[in-house]
Design a protein around this motif. Structure first.
Motif, mmCIF file in Angstrom:
data_model
loop_
_atom_site.group_PDB
_atom_site.id
_atom_site.type_symbol
_atom_site.label_atom_id
_atom_site.label_comp_id
_atom_site.label_asym_id
_atom_site.label_seq_id
_atom_site.Cartn_x
_atom_site.Cartn_y
_atom_site.Cartn_z
ATOM 1 N N ALA A 14 -12.612 3.527 -0.447
ATOM 2 C CA ALA A 14 -12.758 2.072 -0.529
ATOM 3 C C ALA A 14 -14.001 1.696 -1.333
ATOM 4 O O ALA A 14 -13.979 0.758 -2.143
ATOM 5 N N ALA A 15 -15.080 2.424 -1.113
ATOM 6 C CA ALA A 15 -16.328 2.137 -1.830
ATOM 7 C C ALA A 15 -16.183 2.422 -3.318
ATOM 8 O O ALA A 15 -16.693 1.673 -4.153
ATOM 9 N N ARG A 16 -15.479 3.485 -3.650
ATOM 10 C CA ARG A 16 -15.270 3.812 -5.067
ATOM 11 C C ARG A 16 -14.559 2.658 -5.777
ATOM 12 O O ARG A 16 -14.971 2.237 -6.856
ATOM 13 N N ASP A 49 -27.853 2.587 3.308
ATOM 14 C CA ASP A 49 -27.684 1.294 2.642
ATOM 15 C C ASP A 49 -26.678 1.367 1.490
ATOM 16 O O ASP A 49 -26.118 2.423 1.202
ATOM 17 N N LYS A 50 -26.478 0.239 0.835
ATOM 18 C CA LYS A 50 -25.475 0.143 -0.228
ATOM 19 C C LYS A 50 -25.781 1.087 -1.387
ATOM 20 O O LYS A 50 -24.865 1.711 -1.947
ATOM 21 N N ALA A 56 -23.428 8.285 -2.859
ATOM 22 C CA ALA A 56 -22.473 9.176 -2.192
ATOM 23 C C ALA A 56 -21.127 9.147 -2.918
ATOM 24 O O ALA A 56 -20.473 10.187 -3.072
ATOM 25 N N VAL A 57 -20.728 7.963 -3.375
ATOM 26 C CA VAL A 57 -19.485 7.839 -4.144
ATOM 27 C C VAL A 57 -19.590 8.647 -5.438
ATOM 28 O O VAL A 57 -18.673 9.391 -5.803
ATOM 29 N N LEU A 58 -20.719 8.516 -6.132
ATOM 30 C CA LEU A 58 -20.890 9.277 -7.373
ATOM 31 C C LEU A 58 -20.976 10.780 -7.110
ATOM 32 O O LEU A 58 -20.418 11.574 -7.871
ATOM 33 N N ALA A 59 -21.655 11.174 -6.048
ATOM 34 C CA ALA A 59 -21.737 12.600 -5.713
ATOM 35 C C ALA A 59 -20.339 13.163 -5.479
ATOM 36 O O ALA A 59 -20.011 14.270 -5.933
ATOM 37 N N PRO A 112 -31.861 6.987 -7.554
ATOM 38 C CA PRO A 112 -32.208 7.372 -6.182
ATOM 39 C C PRO A 112 -31.995 8.866 -5.931
ATOM 40 O O PRO A 112 -32.622 9.445 -5.066
ATOM 41 N N VAL A 113 -31.105 9.469 -6.705
ATOM 42 C CA VAL A 113 -30.821 10.909 -6.572
ATOM 43 C C VAL A 113 -31.237 11.648 -7.849
ATOM 44 O O VAL A 113 -30.555 12.559 -8.294
ATOM 45 N N GLU A 114 -32.352 11.258 -8.399
ATOM 46 C CA GLU A 114 -32.806 11.805 -9.682
ATOM 47 C C GLU A 114 -32.868 13.335 -9.668
ATOM 48 O O GLU A 114 -32.350 13.993 -10.565
#
Length: 195
Positions: A14-16, A49-50, A56-59, A112-114
């Motif tokens: 859903a988030a994707r 958070d968002k 997480a969606v990108l991971a 954020p996940v650099e």
């Protein structure tokens, strides 16, 4: 399937869709919760958070990419890698949109996940450089960037494709035609670079 795993998968799906459509700023957690058929608080409990949910969606998307396309270990695999990357982007248009939204949101600032993203690509570059001993990582990095660009750009820029080909809105050239050209261009690039 474990209930928590299934719930997380529904949230990510859903988030994707939400992030691909509206980007980070425009996405709404309550719409994601509704589409996933869960309480909004469950999203925060699982993902934070968002921005953390977006990452997480990108991971998850990068994991799917890595599973779908093994890294090339020969000249022919390197050329076909361009075609396989094109196929992946063609079949996962949302992935392109997610990357574009991320680039717009963070521009040249740190993600954020650099560290994780840096390590993801550093491992790719190192693996390909090891497969081609005549090439250093300083050559492999721009080579992969160009091959990935050749493959992903036509999918991301579908309006440009339409205009260049003189097509009507909603029309694109056949994917097989674009893929063939991507692979031919990658072959020319690889033959120019490989020792």
């Amino acid at each position: 399937m474990d209930r928590a795993v299934e719930t997380k998968a529904r949230i990510l799906s859903a988030a994707r869709a939400e992030f691909a459509e509206f980007g980070i700023a425009g996405a709404r957690v309550d719409r994601i919760a509704e589409a996933a058929h869960i309480n909004k608080q469950r999203i925060y409990a699982y993902f934070g958070d968002k921005n953390q949910l977006f990452e997480a969606v990108l991971a998850d998307a990068f994991s799917r990419l890595a599973d779908a396309i093994p890294l090339p270990q020969s000249r022919d695999e390197l050329i076909e890698y361009a075609g396989r990357v094109f196929d992946f982007h063609q079949e996962n248009v949302d992935f392109n949109r997610l990357l574009a939204w991320e680039a717009l949101a963070f521009r040249d600032g740190a993600l954020p996940v650099e560290a994780e993203r840096h390590n993801y690509y550093a491992d790719k570059v190192k693996s390909v450089a090891e497969a081609f001993p005549g090439l250093g990582e300083d050559v492999v990095a721009p080579l992969l960037l160009q091959i990935i660009g050749l493959a992903a750009w036509p999918v991301l820029m579908s309006p440009l494709q339409r205009h260049l080909y003189g097509l009507e809105p909603g029309s694109l050239p056949p994917a097989a035609t674009t893929r063939s050209f991507v692979v031919r261009a990658a072959a020319a690039l690889v033959d120019e670079i490989l020792p």
